[in-house]
Write a protein that holds these residues in place. Structure first.
Motif, PDB file in Angstrom:
ATOM      1  N   UNK A  26      34.045  13.772 -33.312  1.00  0.00           N
ATOM      2  CA  UNK A  26      33.512  12.560 -32.692  1.00  0.00           C
ATOM      3  C   UNK A  26      34.590  11.818 -31.919  1.00  0.00           C
ATOM      4  N   UNK A  27      35.766  11.629 -32.533  1.00  0.00           N
ATOM      5  CA  UNK A  27      36.852  10.899 -31.883  1.00  0.00           C
ATOM      6  C   UNK A  27      37.299  11.612 -30.612  1.00  0.00           C
ATOM      7  N   UNK A  28      37.510  12.907 -30.699  1.00  0.00           N
ATOM      8  CA  UNK A  28      37.981  13.654 -29.534  1.00  0.00           C
ATOM      9  C   UNK A  28      36.925  13.717 -28.446  1.00  0.00           C
ATOM     10  N   UNK A  29      35.649  13.817 -28.838  1.00  0.00           N
ATOM     11  CA  UNK A  29      34.581  13.862 -27.842  1.00  0.00           C
ATOM     12  C   UNK A  29      34.439  12.572 -27.071  1.00  0.00           C
ATOM     13  N   UNK A  30      34.810  11.439 -27.711  1.00  0.00           N
ATOM     14  CA  UNK A  30      34.706  10.132 -27.052  1.00  0.00           C
ATOM     15  C   UNK A  30      36.026   9.631 -26.483  1.00  0.00           C
ATOM     16  N   UNK A  31      37.123  10.364 -26.737  1.00  0.00           N
ATOM     17  CA  UNK A  31      38.434   9.919 -26.270  1.00  0.00           C
ATOM     18  C   UNK A  31      38.490   9.925 -24.746  1.00  0.00           C
ATOM     19  N   UNK A  32      39.195   8.961 -24.152  1.00  0.00           N
ATOM     20  CA  UNK A  32      39.256   8.884 -22.687  1.00  0.00           C
ATOM     21  C   UNK A  32      39.734  10.178 -22.041  1.00  0.00           C
ATOM     22  N   UNK A  33      40.696  10.859 -22.674  1.00  0.00           N
ATOM     23  CA  UNK A  33      41.246  12.065 -22.068  1.00  0.00           C
ATOM     24  C   UNK A  33      40.246  13.218 -22.043  1.00  0.00           C
ATOM     25  N   UNK A  34      39.366  13.284 -23.042  1.00  0.00           N
ATOM     26  CA  UNK A  34      38.550  14.481 -23.226  1.00  0.00           C
ATOM     27  C   UNK A  34      37.051  14.245 -23.043  1.00  0.00           C
ATOM     28  N   UNK A  35      36.659  13.003 -22.827  1.00  0.00           N
ATOM     29  CA  UNK A  35      35.248  12.702 -22.624  1.00  0.00           C
ATOM     30  C   UNK A  35      34.729  13.460 -21.402  1.00  0.00           C
ATOM     31  N   UNK A  36      33.586  14.105 -21.554  1.00  0.00           N
ATOM     32  CA  UNK A  36      32.985  14.819 -20.438  1.00  0.00           C
ATOM     33  C   UNK A  36      33.308  16.295 -20.390  1.00  0.00           C
TER      34      UNK A  36
END
Length: 253
Positions: A26-36
């Motif tokens: 969840x954190x990585x999926x929403x992180x600015x670097x990795x979102x999308x």
């Protein structure tokens, strides 16, 4: 009889092993670097990260140490700080879930420009700088997001310098509270609640004043109905009023 100001119920406790696989994703999926990023790419990113639990007060890294790791807050709160020439602690920022730090290192800084300490018990996700640079080469979208993050950090630093040099101390404190509420606050029926072990000394360090001055200003803001305070929390009851205090203190007003 004076009513005792108690603490809201959530205590922010983080148990060992709190970074579950689901929370990491969840954190990585929403992180600015990795979102999308597409799902296979996010899974590849996840495999490069590891999680570490820190007790409250534990130093994560020291200012001036070799910059070898990029971090993300998964749970809890992290404080970024520097020390002045006189040895005084200067609080630069408070970070919560999903916030990256150590990020300027991706563009070639050799050493961390500030220290990071666990303000509360927390879980942090981390990736080595070499692995992160590999991601920059594999996924151009990550590289662009990293550049955007650096630009935002520099803009925030410029805003802080402008505030410290031009605003009266009451307005600086009001602006700091508004900024913290924007990033850490939780809306409730009475306003915006900031629940964090933020001491008067911490707030004083953020706005370049003394703890005694912060105590006086907060007491005055409380008396005038702008804020409500308790043990390890502060609620902004009138954000519009605090914003007016800042606006009225700006040069040329």
């Amino acid at each position: 009889m004076t009513r005792k100001r108690t603490t809201p119920l959530s205590d922010g406790h983080v148990s060992p092993g709190s970074c579950s696989a689901e929370l990491r994703a969840q954190i990585l999926g929403n992180a600015p670097y990795f979102r999308g990023l597409p799902t296979p790419a996010r899974e590849a990113v996840n495999r490069l990260f590891r999680s570490v639990d820190y007790p409250a007060g534990k130093m994560i890294y020291h200012e001036g140490e070799p910059a070898e790791t990029l971090f993300l807050v998964a749970h809890g709160k992290v404080k970024l700080l520097q020390h002045s020439r006189s040895g005084d602690e200067v609080v630069l920022d408070l970070l919560s879930q999903g916030d990256p730090f150590g990020g300027l290192t991706v563009l070639g800084r050799r050493r961390y420009p500030q220290s990071a300490v666990a303000q509360t018990a927390c879980c942090v996700l981390l990736i080595t700088l070499s692995d992160f640079r590999s991601l920059l080469h594999c996924y151009p979208a990550v590289a662009l997001s990293a550049l955007d993050g650096v630009a935002q950090d520099l803009e925030a630093a410029q805003d802080t310098i402008r505030s410290l040099s031009t605003l009266a101390v009451e307005a600086r404190i009001a602006q700091a509270l508004l900024d913290l509420a924007e990033r850490l606050g939780e809306a409730d029926e009475a306003g915006m609640l900031i629940q964090s072990p933020l001491s008067q000394q911490d707030l004083a360090a953020m706005v370049a004043t003394t703890a005694a001055t912060v105590s006086r200003v907060i007491s005055d803001l409380r008396r005038r109905g702008y804020v409500e305070t308790g043990r390890q929390w502060i609620r902004l009851r009138d954000r519009e009023g605090l914003a007016r205090l800042v606006e009225e203190s700006e040069p040329g007003r």
